[in-house]
Design a protein around this motif. Structure first.
Motif, PDB file in Angstrom:
ATOM      1  N   TYR A 165       0.739  -1.039   0.020  1.00  0.00           N
ATOM      2  CA  TYR A 165      -0.041   0.024  -0.069  1.00  0.00           C
ATOM      3  C   TYR A 165       0.830   1.126   0.094  1.00  0.00           C
ATOM      4  O   TYR A 165       0.634   2.230  -0.784  1.00  0.00           O
ATOM      5  N   THR A 166       2.048   1.482   0.616  1.00  0.00           N
ATOM      6  CA  THR A 166       2.808   2.442   0.914  1.00  0.00           C
ATOM      7  C   THR A 166       3.575   2.558  -0.578  1.00  0.00           C
ATOM      8  O   THR A 166       3.478   3.804  -0.968  1.00  0.00           O
ATOM      9  N   ASN A 167       3.991   1.653  -1.254  1.00  0.00           N
ATOM     10  CA  ASN A 167       4.469   1.537  -2.584  1.00  0.00           C
ATOM     11  C   ASN A 167       3.427   2.280  -3.678  1.00  0.00           C
ATOM     12  O   ASN A 167       3.945   3.137  -4.351  1.00  0.00           O
TER      13      ASN A 167
ATOM     14  N   ASP B  13       4.964   8.271   7.810  1.00  0.00           N
ATOM     15  CA  ASP B  13       4.260   7.352   8.268  1.00  0.00           C
ATOM     16  C   ASP B  13       3.537   8.117   9.745  1.00  0.00           C
ATOM     17  O   ASP B  13       3.935   9.119   9.993  1.00  0.00           O
TER      18      ASP B  13
ATOM     19  N   VAL C 257       7.155   0.208   6.213  1.00  0.00           N
ATOM     20  CA  VAL C 257       6.761   1.638   5.413  1.00  0.00           C
ATOM     21  C   VAL C 257       7.980   1.835   4.752  1.00  0.00           C
ATOM     22  O   VAL C 257       8.111   2.228   3.446  1.00  0.00           O
TER      23      VAL C 257
ATOM     24  N   GLY D 270       8.276   4.428   1.567  1.00  0.00           N
ATOM     25  CA  GLY D 270       7.945   5.510   2.582  1.00  0.00           C
ATOM     26  C   GLY D 270       9.133   5.974   3.351  1.00  0.00           C
ATOM     27  O   GLY D 270      10.012   5.476   3.245  1.00  0.00           O
TER      28      GLY D 270
END
Length: 223
Positions: free
Chosen positions: A116-118, A133, A149, A154
């Motif tokens: 999801y972070t990517n 984050d 993360v 991130g």
């Protein structure tokens, strides 16, 4: 995740997770397999994404039996595809059966966060904006979630309450003003700690800048 971090900050959490799942014994496994039997299993990807937590996955089995062998075909941060072979684990089948769920729980959650972070980071590509984050992590999962993360591209904001000064509305209200809060923070905290101020409007931005804040967080402000 380096070995010292794993040993000092992760191992006890993994042991607690294993103890939660095995309060006395794995009754099912011990009932049908009372003695050692060699076995090998494959870790197969079930969904496209970014893999994260492979060393944690491996460590779960090692904590149960240091003779377990894990061979990886990918590394943390790699983009993986549905059906792809990620790793092979071999050794005592009893350990494989007793540790697989705990190991997979960590791997799946960390990979989900990294994926999801990517995805969000990809929206920011070409800009100077960095994705940070939060400290609002799942209890006892912070070291894993913060790491995931980073694997996803991130950046980590402060790790915990000791990591830096973060003056929110309640701190500012207690101090009487942003200016007073920043001054008190500078007098109290070590000079190596940055001071971040959360603001809600442009007037507060100006006051925070003039007070000497190092970082300004815009709280729910429009673009």
């Amino acid at each position: 995740m380096d070995k010292n971090t794993m040993r000092l900050n992760v191992d006890h959490l993994l042991i607690q997770a294993l103890q939660e799942d095995i309060t006395s014994e794995d009754v099912s496994t011990n009932a049908v397999m009372p003695s050692y039997q060699y076995g090998q299993v494959q870790l197969i990807c079930k969904e496209d994404g970014i893999i994260a937590g492979l060393e944690v996955f491996e460590r779960v089995f090692y904590l149960l039996d240091e003779n377990m062998k894990v061979k990886f075909y990918v590394k943390d941060g790699d983009a993986v595809k549905n059906g792809q072979l990620l790793a092979e684990v071999s050794g005592d089948v009893r350990v494989l059966l007793s540790g697989e769920r705990t190991a997979l729980n960590y791997l799946q959650r960390m990979s989900g966060i990294a994926t999801y972070t990517n995805r969000v980071v990809s929206y920011l590509k070409g800009s100077k904006t960095k994705l940070l984050d939060t400290r609002k992590t799942t209890p006892n999962m912070r070291v894993f979630e913060k790491y995931a993360v980073r694997v996803g591209g991130g950046n980590n904001h402060r790790y915990n309450l000791s990591d830096g000064v973060m003056l929110k509305d309640n701190h500012i209200a207690a101090a009487g003003s942003i200016t007073n809060a920043v001054k008190m923070a500078k007098d109290y905290a070590s000079f190596v700690r940055k001071i971040e101020v959360e603001v809600e409007n442009l007037e507060q931005v100006k006051e925070a800048v003039e007070a000497g804040a190092d970082i300004i967080m815009l709280d729910n402000m429009s673009v």
